[in-house]
Design an enzyme around this catalytic site. Sequence first.
Site, PDB file in Angstrom:
ATOM      1  N   GLU A 279      51.915  13.326  46.449  1.00  0.00           N
ATOM      2  CA  GLU A 279      52.325  13.883  47.740  1.00  0.00           C
ATOM      3  C   GLU A 279      53.602  14.714  47.603  1.00  0.00           C
ATOM      4  OE1 GLU A 279      52.756  10.489  50.318  1.00  0.00           O
ATOM      5  OE2 GLU A 279      50.601  10.091  50.345  1.00  0.00           O
ATOM      6  N   CYS A 346      79.351  19.942  69.415  1.00  0.00           N
ATOM      7  CA  CYS A 346      80.572  19.190  69.719  1.00  0.00           C
ATOM      8  C   CYS A 346      80.525  17.778  69.145  1.00  0.00           C
ATOM      9  CB  CYS A 346      80.744  19.088  71.230  1.00  0.00           C
ATOM     10  SG  CYS A 346      81.120  20.670  71.950  1.00  0.00           S
TER      11      CYS A 346
END
Length: 400
Positions: A279, A346
Amino acid sequence: MGARPASTVRSKQSAPQQDQIFDSHPEVSLDFECVRQAAQQRYTRPFLIIDNAIVRAKLERFRAAMPRIRPHYAVKANPDHRVLRTLAQNGSGFEIASVAELDLLLALGVPAAEIFYSNPVKARDSIAYAAQKGVEWYVVDSVDEMRRVHEVMPDAKQYLRIATPNIGSDWPLAGKFGAGTAEIRECIAYASRHRIDLAGITFHVGSQCRNPENWRVGIEKARALFDAMVKAGLKPRMLDIGGGYPVRHVKPIPSIEVIGEVVNRALEAFPDDVRVIAEPGRFLVSDAGYFVCRVLGTATRGGKRWMHWDAGMFGGVIETTEGLKYRIRCDRSGPDVPWTVAGPTCDSVDIVMRDELLPSDLQEGDFIYIKNAGAYTTAYASQFNGFPLPEVRVIDARGD
Ligand SMILES: Cc1ncc(COP(=O)(O)O)c(C=O)c1O
């Protein structure tokens, strides 16, 4: 099943010496001039530029290194439909984590039988949806999941994810998924008692794995478990050696050819009728891409130099937060100084690098080019704080 005994798996002594395995083969990356031009021509937000010609070349190289193994691309690494189409057209199978990924593949005409559902915890309705679409293979790593899959799809082919060492992986995945010794025993006994078709074993050595021995250990463990499963009346016939194949950033890596030598030798212990898949995610797409963003502004805080980019950990540059080190380029050539690099949001966690050595004269508006960043960048990005998702530009440098 007539397998050769586990003891024929090669011994530790024949493992390549650690000092011989690194950087033994040339690696290809997207041409930097092409990236630079793309940034100059048009820039509205951070972008990933990815070259499908390199994706194809990496797929070929993977297959050449491990001819017995069918690669099933891990969609999570980069789910862009143009990349998926290229991989599908060139013979890759796929591994998915969700039904959204399944839908992407089905829309491209990928047959459901080519898709392995490798997320060890799946919602009941996701299993039902995948079953209805024709997905045959489902991973489990606990009796609970085994029962759930069996209840929803009694004829599912299940494969057991086992815990194996993640030593030497830059993005370890151990500690969450993978059955340990006691659970493996329980799962085999449960499958046998309930006539569940527990048909395979899988493991994941950790992403960006720089230690080929992890695959050897995983394959040897799987080999012994095949015997245990046969003894329990099961019919093991599939081995999935997972992902983890590394790409070059700053640290040296073993090439896919060197990993292939280790894997191929370990696989000799499995009879030919055992289907073997892998994979790969990062390996197939990372080198094909550059991630480009811009310096929003700089600041000095507490005597330290800060640089804010328009993409941080929520905008695609997240793997650095676990220690992955990218090769970063820019158009300045001042002496390197340590910078703290933050994203535009922020949030105080949005710091992607500390004490990163970059030119002292970098300033607002400068482009930042992150090399070999085609995997796990755009795939992770969100619109947190209202910043836009990065754009994905796909090119094909060989023009087909
Ligand atoms: C189940 C599974 N398979 C494959 C992969 C791909 O790993 P890599 O990109 O390191 O090859 C992952 C990555 O997290 C995964 O969770």
